[in-house]
Motif scaffolding. Structure first.
Motif, PDB file in Angstrom:
ATOM      1  N   GLU A 340       2.226 -13.621  -4.488  1.00  0.00           N
ATOM      2  CA  GLU A 340       2.259 -12.594  -3.019  1.00  0.00           C
ATOM      3  C   GLU A 340       2.208 -10.826  -3.594  1.00  0.00           C
ATOM      4  O   GLU A 340       1.120 -10.586  -2.843  1.00  0.00           O
ATOM      5  N   GLY A 341       3.446 -10.506  -4.360  1.00  0.00           N
ATOM      6  CA  GLY A 341       3.218  -9.415  -4.013  1.00  0.00           C
ATOM      7  C   GLY A 341       1.825  -8.863  -5.357  1.00  0.00           C
ATOM      8  O   GLY A 341       1.787  -8.008  -5.174  1.00  0.00           O
ATOM      9  N   VAL A 342       1.822  -9.533  -7.151  1.00  0.00           N
ATOM     10  CA  VAL A 342       0.085  -9.388  -7.422  1.00  0.00           C
ATOM     11  C   VAL A 342      -0.798  -8.989  -6.247  1.00  0.00           C
ATOM     12  O   VAL A 342      -1.533  -8.217  -6.473  1.00  0.00           O
ATOM     13  N   ARG A 343      -1.080 -10.242  -5.578  1.00  0.00           N
ATOM     14  CA  ARG A 343      -1.989 -10.043  -4.364  1.00  0.00           C
ATOM     15  C   ARG A 343      -2.079  -9.065  -4.076  1.00  0.00           C
ATOM     16  O   ARG A 343      -3.004  -8.259  -3.411  1.00  0.00           O
ATOM     17  N   GLU A 344      -1.104  -8.551  -3.216  1.00  0.00           N
ATOM     18  CA  GLU A 344      -0.665  -7.935  -2.494  1.00  0.00           C
ATOM     19  C   GLU A 344      -1.268  -6.273  -3.200  1.00  0.00           C
ATOM     20  O   GLU A 344      -1.535  -4.945  -2.079  1.00  0.00           O
ATOM     21  N   ILE A 345      -0.341  -5.646  -3.950  1.00  0.00           N
ATOM     22  CA  ILE A 345      -0.405  -4.923  -5.182  1.00  0.00           C
ATOM     23  C   ILE A 345      -1.945  -4.515  -4.867  1.00  0.00           C
ATOM     24  O   ILE A 345      -2.362  -3.405  -5.006  1.00  0.00           O
ATOM     25  N   GLY A 346      -2.811  -5.763  -5.584  1.00  0.00           N
ATOM     26  CA  GLY A 346      -3.902  -5.525  -6.217  1.00  0.00           C
ATOM     27  C   GLY A 346      -4.737  -4.862  -4.667  1.00  0.00           C
ATOM     28  O   GLY A 346      -5.537  -4.202  -5.049  1.00  0.00           O
ATOM     29  N   ARG A 347      -4.539  -5.798  -3.193  1.00  0.00           N
ATOM     30  CA  ARG A 347      -5.313  -5.489  -2.484  1.00  0.00           C
ATOM     31  C   ARG A 347      -4.932  -4.014  -1.776  1.00  0.00           C
ATOM     32  O   ARG A 347      -5.811  -3.848  -0.830  1.00  0.00           O
ATOM     33  N   LYS A 348      -4.084  -4.241  -1.593  1.00  0.00           N
ATOM     34  CA  LYS A 348      -3.626  -2.655  -0.853  1.00  0.00           C
ATOM     35  C   LYS A 348      -3.409  -1.413  -1.916  1.00  0.00           C
ATOM     36  O   LYS A 348      -3.290  -0.539  -1.233  1.00  0.00           O
ATOM     37  N   GLU A 349      -3.256  -1.789  -3.061  1.00  0.00           N
ATOM     38  CA  GLU A 349      -3.483  -0.208  -4.159  1.00  0.00           C
ATOM     39  C   GLU A 349      -4.572   0.169  -5.549  1.00  0.00           C
ATOM     40  O   GLU A 349      -4.499   1.029  -6.080  1.00  0.00           O
ATOM     41  N   GLY A 350      -5.118  -1.156  -5.258  1.00  0.00           N
ATOM     42  CA  GLY A 350      -5.606  -1.620  -6.619  1.00  0.00           C
ATOM     43  C   GLY A 350      -5.366  -1.278  -7.489  1.00  0.00           C
ATOM     44  O   GLY A 350      -5.790  -0.913  -8.650  1.00  0.00           O
ATOM     45  N   LEU A 351      -4.244  -1.791  -7.849  1.00  0.00           N
ATOM     46  CA  LEU A 351      -3.966  -1.875  -9.173  1.00  0.00           C
ATOM     47  C   LEU A 351      -3.401  -3.332  -9.267  1.00  0.00           C
ATOM     48  O   LEU A 351      -2.388  -4.238  -8.694  1.00  0.00           O
ATOM     49  N   PHE A 352      -3.591  -3.841 -11.011  1.00  0.00           N
ATOM     50  CA  PHE A 352      -3.266  -5.161 -11.497  1.00  0.00           C
ATOM     51  C   PHE A 352      -1.473  -5.011 -12.149  1.00  0.00           C
ATOM     52  O   PHE A 352      -2.577  -5.003 -12.863  1.00  0.00           O
ATOM     53  N   VAL A 353      -0.970  -5.990 -11.718  1.00  0.00           N
ATOM     54  CA  VAL A 353       0.034  -6.067 -12.415  1.00  0.00           C
ATOM     55  C   VAL A 353       1.058  -7.299 -12.490  1.00  0.00           C
ATOM     56  O   VAL A 353      -0.030  -7.628 -11.989  1.00  0.00           O
ATOM     57  N   ALA A 354       1.727  -7.216 -13.732  1.00  0.00           N
ATOM     58  CA  ALA A 354       2.083  -7.858 -13.928  1.00  0.00           C
ATOM     59  C   ALA A 354       2.868  -8.377 -13.491  1.00  0.00           C
ATOM     60  O   ALA A 354       3.900  -7.702 -12.090  1.00  0.00           O
ATOM     61  N   GLU A 356       6.342  -9.820 -13.004  1.00  0.00           N
ATOM     62  CA  GLU A 356       7.092  -8.093 -13.112  1.00  0.00           C
ATOM     63  C   GLU A 356       7.390  -7.032 -12.277  1.00  0.00           C
ATOM     64  O   GLU A 356       8.434  -7.341 -11.278  1.00  0.00           O
ATOM     65  N   GLY A 357       6.426  -6.895 -12.578  1.00  0.00           N
ATOM     66  CA  GLY A 357       5.851  -5.135 -11.945  1.00  0.00           C
ATOM     67  C   GLY A 357       6.433  -5.483 -10.702  1.00  0.00           C
ATOM     68  O   GLY A 357       6.768  -5.120  -9.193  1.00  0.00           O
ATOM     69  N   ALA A 358       4.904  -7.093 -10.164  1.00  0.00           N
ATOM     70  CA  ALA A 358       4.938  -7.602  -8.303  1.00  0.00           C
ATOM     71  C   ALA A 358       6.705  -8.001  -7.959  1.00  0.00           C
ATOM     72  O   ALA A 358       6.562  -7.982  -6.577  1.00  0.00           O
ATOM     73  N   ALA A 359       7.457  -8.606  -8.808  1.00  0.00           N
ATOM     74  CA  ALA A 359       8.936  -8.929  -8.825  1.00  0.00           C
ATOM     75  C   ALA A 359       9.667  -7.512  -7.654  1.00  0.00           C
ATOM     76  O   ALA A 359      10.221  -8.247  -7.588  1.00  0.00           O
ATOM     77  N   THR A 360       9.296  -6.394  -8.523  1.00  0.00           N
ATOM     78  CA  THR A 360      10.385  -5.462  -7.819  1.00  0.00           C
ATOM     79  C   THR A 360       9.094  -5.030  -6.517  1.00  0.00           C
ATOM     80  O   THR A 360      10.720  -4.518  -5.964  1.00  0.00           O
ATOM     81  N   TRP A 361       8.152  -4.931  -6.241  1.00  0.00           N
ATOM     82  CA  TRP A 361       8.138  -5.407  -4.948  1.00  0.00           C
ATOM     83  C   TRP A 361       8.065  -5.650  -4.086  1.00  0.00           C
ATOM     84  O   TRP A 361       8.643  -5.665  -2.802  1.00  0.00           O
ATOM     85  N   MET A 362       8.351  -7.367  -4.355  1.00  0.00           N
ATOM     86  CA  MET A 362       8.790  -7.650  -3.114  1.00  0.00           C
ATOM     87  C   MET A 362      10.233  -8.167  -3.277  1.00  0.00           C
ATOM     88  O   MET A 362      11.096  -8.473  -1.900  1.00  0.00           O
ATOM     89  N   ALA A 363      11.252  -7.318  -4.038  1.00  0.00           N
ATOM     90  CA  ALA A 363      12.719  -7.292  -4.076  1.00  0.00           C
ATOM     91  C   ALA A 363      12.465  -6.007  -3.200  1.00  0.00           C
ATOM     92  O   ALA A 363      13.537  -6.412  -1.992  1.00  0.00           O
ATOM     93  N   ALA A 364      12.721  -5.293  -3.137  1.00  0.00           N
ATOM     94  CA  ALA A 364      11.945  -3.790  -2.110  1.00  0.00           C
ATOM     95  C   ALA A 364      11.788  -4.443  -1.542  1.00  0.00           C
ATOM     96  O   ALA A 364      12.301  -3.760  -0.269  1.00  0.00           O
ATOM     97  N   ARG A 365      10.679  -5.322  -0.641  1.00  0.00           N
ATOM     98  CA  ARG A 365      10.249  -5.543   0.925  1.00  0.00           C
ATOM     99  C   ARG A 365      11.728  -6.451   1.215  1.00  0.00           C
ATOM    100  O   ARG A 365      12.713  -5.974   2.527  1.00  0.00           O
ATOM    101  N   LYS A 366      12.276  -7.741   0.214  1.00  0.00           N
ATOM    102  CA  LYS A 366      13.927  -8.226   0.204  1.00  0.00           C
ATOM    103  C   LYS A 366      14.752  -7.368   0.685  1.00  0.00           C
ATOM    104  O   LYS A 366      15.569  -7.621   2.455  1.00  0.00           O
TER     105      LYS A 366
END
Length: 398
Positions: A340-354, A356-366
């Motif tokens: 979900e984090g990979v998808r959301e960062i890609g669609r909202k910010e135009g960045l295709f992250v690993a 691991e990077g997506a996990a930091t975003w989902m952690a911030a949300r939580k």
């Protein structure tokens, strides 16, 4: 032994055991400390000979901080242009979820596509300087790729041991760099056992996470860059995907070095550090929460975020120390949440992250939802690599 140089570019003075502080000679090849079998930490003369003004007109790589890096002579520097990766403003995601100052440092812009380039550039440079005949590494993926690339640049033999289930992209890249590849059933701890078997004569330098002192020194440059890129201020919170934890430990080390040098104010409020792990492999989270005494007997599962599949990290005591000193926390993210984090960062910010990077975003949300994060705080996420190499892991899950 290092070749003597008339004028060293480094102010390194010694290596110390991270547990008891016993000094070790930095002019010979070292692994873990001889006293406690724990990671060694490089110490420098920080008495003021190196100033922020010295950075003007220097190259935009991690080597701009050469005085607080361990390589003594420029001729041994093995570089592919690593470091000084961008810090991006995540305004779209921030406004969607209520963050007023959400940033991401994109380590996927490094050579070989990940933050591992920093640590392996430094480790291979020191291996060359100290006369190593070749290098060997157990890896979940990115570290093996980076070691293979830097060994190729240094004209040193490279042996990479990785889990058989590692995505094909990582294996293929190692082959193209000319490394010798061994595929093992299991996780990185099983690969480490195979490294010990293959390297019984210690002919090759084992550059496993924190089993030599210098990958940490490459990784710490992220901390220097964060401060410099934010005009010598720091975020309130940094979320870091912690497998072996070298970067988390290194960033914290850099902040304290900068305080000693006067680059940051003595009373600066250091960021709260967050160690983000995969739910499938969360040894530090379990220890942090008191669910186990330590991770030495922890058994993890594979995860989409290959770099987080480190069930028994040698650096766990140092990671826990950083969390305690910073008032930070540890949190785990599920496989579905990473996707979900990979998808959301890609669609909202135009960045295709690993992942691991997506996990930091989902952690911030939580953590925002839990009230641990304040929406007004400056929050920095670390994306440790490019999502391209993980296609095999996440294919069809968009």
């Amino acid at each position: 032994m290092a070749t003597p140089v008339e004028t060293s570019i480094s102010s390194i003075t010694t290596l110390t055991c991270s547990r008891c502080g016993q000094p070790h000679d930095f002019e010979v090849q070292q692994r873990v400390s001889s006293c406690c079998a724990m990671p060694l930490l490089a110490q420098y003369d920080l008495s003021g000979t190196f100033s922020k003004k010295d950075l003007q007109n220097r190259e935009g790589t991690m080597w701009r901080y050469q005085e607080v890096l361990p390589v003594l002579d420029n001729k041994f520097k093995v570089s592919l242009g690593e470091g000084f990766t961008p810090i991006l403003d995540f305004k779209n995601l921030g406004s969607t979820y209520g963050f007023t100052d959400l940033l991401l440092k994109d380590e996927g812009k490094n050579p070989t596509g990940s933050f591992k380039a920093r640590g392996l550039s430094m480790a291979i440079s020191k291996a060359l300087e100290l006369g190593a005949e070749g290098c060997i590494i157990p890896t979940a993926g990115n570290a093996g790729v980076a070691m293979a690339a830097y060994c190729a640049k240094a004209n040193l033999p490279a042996v990479v041991v990785m889990p058989r289930h590692t995505p094909k992209a990582f294996k293929e890249e190692c082959y193209w760099y000319g490394a010798e590849i061994h595929l093992i059933d299991g996780l990185i701890n099983d690969c480490a056992a195979e490294v010990r078997h293959l390297n019984q004569d210690n002919q090759l330098l084992d550059v496993s996470t924190l089993k030599e002192p210098y990958r940490l020194e490459g990784k710490k440059t992220m901390g220097y860059e964060i401060a410099e890129q934010l005009n010598w201020t720091l975020p309130d919170v940094i979320l870091y995907p912690a497998g072996g934890g070298t970067g988390l430990i290194g960033i914290w080390k850099a902040f304290h070095e900068m305080i000693t040098m006067g680059w940051l104010k003595q009373n600066v409020r250091l960021p709260r550090m967050v160690a983000v792990q995969a739910e499938n492999c969360r040894p530090v989270v379990d220890t942090f929460l008191g669910l186990q005494e330590h991770s030495q007997n922890y058994n993890g599962l594979p995860t989409l975020a290959n770099g987080l599949a480190v069930p028994r990290p040698l650096g766990e005591p140092l990671m826990l120390q950083v969390l305690a000193q910073s008032g930070g926390t540890a949190i785990s993210i599920t496989e579905d949440e990473m996707v979900e984090g990979v998808r959301e960062i890609g669609r909202k910010e135009g960045l295709f992250v690993a992942p691991e990077g997506a996990a930091t975003w989902m952690a911030a949300r939580k953590l925002l939802k839990q009230g641990w994060l304040n929406p007004e705080e400056k929050v920095l996420l670390l994306n440790t690599g490019s999502g391209q190499k993980y296609m095999e892991n996440i294919e069809g899950r968009y």
